[in-house]
Design a protein around this motif. Structure first.
Motif, PDB file in Angstrom:
ATOM      1  N   ALA A 212       0.931  -0.970   0.089  1.00  0.00           N
ATOM      2  CA  ALA A 212      -0.010  -0.161   0.114  1.00  0.00           C
ATOM      3  C   ALA A 212       0.990   1.222  -0.110  1.00  0.00           C
ATOM      4  N   LYS A 213       0.637   2.286  -0.729  1.00  0.00           N
ATOM      5  CA  LYS A 213       1.454   3.552  -0.784  1.00  0.00           C
ATOM      6  C   LYS A 213       1.305   4.127   0.564  1.00  0.00           C
ATOM      7  N   ARG A 214       0.304   4.315   1.183  1.00  0.00           N
ATOM      8  CA  ARG A 214       0.313   5.065   2.382  1.00  0.00           C
ATOM      9  C   ARG A 214      -0.742   4.102   3.604  1.00  0.00           C
ATOM     10  N   ILE A 215      -0.189   3.870   4.604  1.00  0.00           N
ATOM     11  CA  ILE A 215      -1.073   3.275   5.660  1.00  0.00           C
ATOM     12  C   ILE A 215      -1.345   4.066   6.970  1.00  0.00           C
ATOM     13  N   ILE A 216      -2.521   3.930   7.412  1.00  0.00           N
ATOM     14  CA  ILE A 216      -2.802   4.721   8.593  1.00  0.00           C
ATOM     15  C   ILE A 216      -3.593   3.406   9.472  1.00  0.00           C
ATOM     16  N   LEU A 217      -2.969   3.374  10.724  1.00  0.00           N
ATOM     17  CA  LEU A 217      -3.467   2.567  11.678  1.00  0.00           C
ATOM     18  C   LEU A 217      -4.059   3.018  12.822  1.00  0.00           C
ATOM     19  N   LEU A 218      -5.422   2.829  13.241  1.00  0.00           N
ATOM     20  CA  LEU A 218      -6.401   3.464  14.243  1.00  0.00           C
ATOM     21  C   LEU A 218      -5.985   2.474  15.422  1.00  0.00           C
ATOM     22  N   ALA A 219      -6.218   3.080  16.581  1.00  0.00           N
ATOM     23  CA  ALA A 219      -6.065   2.428  17.908  1.00  0.00           C
ATOM     24  C   ALA A 219      -6.726   3.267  18.901  1.00  0.00           C
ATOM     25  N   TRP A 220      -7.593   2.710  19.553  1.00  0.00           N
ATOM     26  CA  TRP A 220      -8.577   3.494  20.477  1.00  0.00           C
ATOM     27  C   TRP A 220      -8.645   2.882  22.066  1.00  0.00           C
ATOM     28  N   GLY A 221      -8.476   3.652  23.071  1.00  0.00           N
ATOM     29  CA  GLY A 221      -8.803   2.916  24.329  1.00  0.00           C
ATOM     30  C   GLY A 221      -7.672   2.280  25.063  1.00  0.00           C
ATOM     31  N   THR A 222      -7.706   2.393  26.407  1.00  0.00           N
ATOM     32  CA  THR A 222      -6.552   1.946  27.247  1.00  0.00           C
ATOM     33  C   THR A 222      -5.981   0.642  26.980  1.00  0.00           C
ATOM     34  N   HIS A 223      -7.107  -0.342  26.553  1.00  0.00           N
ATOM     35  CA  HIS A 223      -6.214  -1.788  26.351  1.00  0.00           C
ATOM     36  C   HIS A 223      -5.494  -1.845  25.056  1.00  0.00           C
ATOM     37  N   LYS A 224      -5.421  -0.856  24.311  1.00  0.00           N
ATOM     38  CA  LYS A 224      -4.558  -1.179  23.589  1.00  0.00           C
ATOM     39  C   LYS A 224      -3.538  -0.189  23.481  1.00  0.00           C
ATOM     40  N   ALA A 225      -3.160   0.568  24.735  1.00  0.00           N
ATOM     41  CA  ALA A 225      -1.930   1.345  24.956  1.00  0.00           C
ATOM     42  C   ALA A 225      -0.618   0.650  25.141  1.00  0.00           C
ATOM     43  N   LYS A 226      -0.606  -0.684  25.830  1.00  0.00           N
ATOM     44  CA  LYS A 226       0.502  -1.095  25.759  1.00  0.00           C
ATOM     45  C   LYS A 226       1.148  -1.666  24.592  1.00  0.00           C
ATOM     46  N   ILE A 227       0.253  -2.065  23.804  1.00  0.00           N
ATOM     47  CA  ILE A 227       0.579  -2.839  22.110  1.00  0.00           C
ATOM     48  C   ILE A 227       1.154  -1.588  21.574  1.00  0.00           C
ATOM     49  N   VAL A 228       0.279  -0.388  21.571  1.00  0.00           N
ATOM     50  CA  VAL A 228       0.835   0.763  20.753  1.00  0.00           C
ATOM     51  C   VAL A 228       2.311   1.278  21.093  1.00  0.00           C
ATOM     52  N   ARG A 229       2.554   1.275  22.441  1.00  0.00           N
ATOM     53  CA  ARG A 229       3.761   1.574  22.990  1.00  0.00           C
ATOM     54  C   ARG A 229       5.008   0.368  21.986  1.00  0.00           C
TER      55      ARG A 229
END
Length: 641
Positions: A212-229
């Motif tokens: 893909a030429k461009r990628i946007i990943l969405l993440a919402w909420g505290t339960h996603k905070a650790k994996i986002v980091r």
């Protein structure tokens, strides 16, 4: 917090992927929708198509809702748009309630002017021997369309993107995959029970996504905070597939403030540059340091602060000694055995007011067991200390009752009538019809209104029994059954005017001087968030009424999470006997014991979660050098005026 150039450079040294942070999921979704709209219009201007890669699940719902709004209210056309979805369960019928084919139609395709032939979602109904050939053809269709211009992604708590589980390689293409057990557990809320969650799925591969030429990943909420980091700041590894996006030339994460909580710029902002030392940030820094070094607060030294990036804080206070004393005393003052206020004592630092002596207390419980699970010790203590305690059960909780549990109650009811020769032909027929339906019910079917009513009645009975156990009279029990919840499926309606008005009416009826409500936004099914938004909307309407001027609002966390130690403003300790008393209260909810539908990735029963969470809070206070208790329930005050 405004960031200067130097601070941005310091943040970049931690974050290996660009990150845009918005106050809420809706704000972030609107921003991404505007990017998509701009791309569509740009291609329309040159009479060219735009190819979008789309995701499913709860994460992109606000995004799709905003795209639908842009189409209906601002005339955004999708006639030049071609879409390819990431994945689909296998095997699963296209019209099943859990199908991503159905999801895309209900959330987006049926509401915009995109040509049906331009929408591509993997087919979960193919014979297994044909999947490989179909997957190769899916890849060819993407290439024939010109490749994906913009790929939208979500992220699983184990870092999966699409259904590319940990261990997936960058060379992987569209294929049939085995789902990780953690992923199946996270998605179990969509199905009647864990055994019905598919073990396989068809997914685009990482190689496909990376084209893909461009990628946007969405993440919402505290339960996603650790994996986002881990994905943004950790090493790029196939054990966290989302972290591989660090290698993509044009990728960014769009997240809300809750999903950003673990990023260094939020968790330890003093490491990314100068920061404004507010009282909350100061407490966060001191408690984090004490826990990191495994030292009581009063044992922290100047050297400890200086070696951990907190020299500015010591300069401001002159010495660790003065800072330690102030923060220790502040945390000590959050502890109280009198959650309704200590009678006859004028304590300026006490979390609650002493007057009035006996308060009217209203506990809002999103589900019929959140009151006892989340604040059972406080609930019992408020009643024992003479307060007029009311409980409002906001939803029926009917979807969290298993079919087997319903059959057990139906068998009892029919048997009871037969044993005593009671002529209740109409009710018996309803029960027999319900029983017959459950025998042939398919995973894709939602319950009939009668079965939902039976399930709601089961949970209402358990809630009533809990109040009886605590000592609350039936006149103080309020069953709201808010309409937003009553869809018969996991998917709920947005909060509506009727939900808000019902809550306004209840508040006017009770006229509480103290309110407790669930501030647990980590609930993966979203019910707590909607219930809280309804309460906040009602409080906003009532804030100028006389009775609300003497009302304090306290937020508790649910079965999913606890407040961070630096956030806690009132901590109610429990003795070992009180912990057992709370456990027995939770046991009353038999429909939620042993086998719980929709419990998320945590396999522990709710009473185990509650006890571990409360014990952990008490242990944190102990580690900081405060009194040692068996358990603690924690609260944060919400200021609505």
């Amino acid at each position: 917090m405004t960031l200067n150039h130097q601070e941005i450079e310091l943040i970049d040294s931690f974050e290996q992927i660009a990150v845009d942070i918005y106050p809420t999921a809706k704000d972030g979704s609107k921003a991404v929708a505007q990017e998509i709209a701009a791309l569509i219009k740009e291609r329309q201007g040159s009479n060219k198509p735009v190819v979008l890669g789309l995701a499913t699940g709860s994460t992109p719902k606000y995004l799709y809702a905003e795209l639908v709004r842009l189409h209906k209210e601002e005339g955004l056309s999708f006639k030049n748009v071609i879409t390819f979805n990431l994945d689909e369960y296998y095997p699963l019928e296209a019209d099943a309630l859990q199908s991503y084919n159905r999801f895309m139609k209900e959330q987006l395709f049926n509401h915009i002017d995109i040509p049906a032939e331009n929408c591509h979602v993997p087919d979960g109904t193919l014979p297994k021997e044909k999947v490989k050939e179909y997957a190769a053809e899916y890849e060819r269709r993407i290439e024939a369309a010109g490749g994906i211009d913009l790929q939208i992604l979500g992220i699983g708590t184990n870092g999966h993107i699409g259904f590319n589980e940990p261990g997936s390689t960058l060379t992987s293409h569209t294929r049939l995959v085995t789902l990780d057990n953690a992923t199946r557990q996270a998605n179990a809320f969509e199905f009647a029970n864990m055994s019905q969650v598919p073990r396989l799925a068809i997914t685009m591969g990482l190689s496909t996504i990376f084209k893909a030429k461009r990628i946007i990943l969405l993440a919402w909420g505290t339960h996603k905070a650790k994996i986002v980091r881990r994905s943004v700041e950790g090493h790029s590894t196939d054990q966290v597939p989302a972290s591989l996006l660090q290698q993509h030339p044009d990728c960014k994460f769009v997240i809300d403030e809750q999903a950003a909580e673990e990023l260094t710029r939020f968790k330890e902002p003093w490491l990314t540059g100068d920061c404004e030392w507010t009282p909350k940030l100061r407490r966060k820094a001191v408690t984090n340091l004490a826990l990191k070094l495994n030292k009581p607060i009063l044992m922290l030294t100047d050297r400890d602060y200086n070696e951990n990036g907190l020299n500015d804080l010591i300069v401001q206070y002159g010495s660790a000694y003065e800072l330690n004393i102030e923060e220790f005393n502040g945390i000590r003052d959050t502890i109280t055995g009198w959650p309704g206020g200590k009678p006859g004592a004028q304590l300026p630092s006490h979390p609650e007011r002493s007057e009035p002596l006996h308060k009217r207390v209203l506990i809002f419980s999103p589900h019929p067991d959140d009151d006892i699970i989340s604040m059972g010790g406080t609930f019992i203590r408020l009643h024992e200390q003479g307060h007029d305690v009311h409980v409002a059960y906001q939803t029926s909780g009917n979807i969290a009752v298993t079919d087997e549990f319903v059959l057990r109650f139906i068998d009892f009811a029919v048997g009871f009538e037969g044993m005593f020769d009671i002529d209740r032909s109409k009710s018996s027929q309803i029960l027999e019809d319900a029983k017959a339906f459950l025998r042939v019910k398919k995973p894709s079917q939602k319950d009939t209104p009668e079965i939902r009513a039976i399930k709601g009645l089961i949970r209402r009975g358990e809630a009533k029994a809990t109040c009886r156990y605590v000592g609350i009279p039936e006149t103080n029990i309020h069953y709201q059954n808010l309409p937003f919840y009553e869809t018969g499926t996991i998917e709920k309606k947005p909060m509506g005017e009727e939900d808000i008005q019902m809550t306004v009416d209840l508040l006017r009826e009770v006229k509480p001087q103290q309110i407790f409500c669930a501030g647990d936004l980590a609930d993966p099914h979203g019910t707590h968030k909607v219930c809280l938004d309804i309460i906040f909307a009602a409080l906003e309407r009532l804030k100028h009424e006389d009775f609300m001027k003497d009302c304090w609002v306290w937020l508790y966390k649910g079965a999913w999470q606890e407040w961070n130690i630096h956030e806690i403003e009132m901590a109610v300790p429990m003795s070992p006997d009180q912990v057992l008393q709370k456990r027995l209260g939770i046991f009353i909810h038999q429909s939620q014991k042993d086998v719980v539908p929709f419990q998320g990735t945590d396999l522990r029963e709710f009473w185990e979660r509650a006890e571990d969470r409360n014990a952990n809070t008490a242990n944190l206070y102990d580690q900081l050098g405060l009194q040692k208790y068996a358990a603690m329930e924690a609260f944060v005050r919400y200021h609505f005026m």
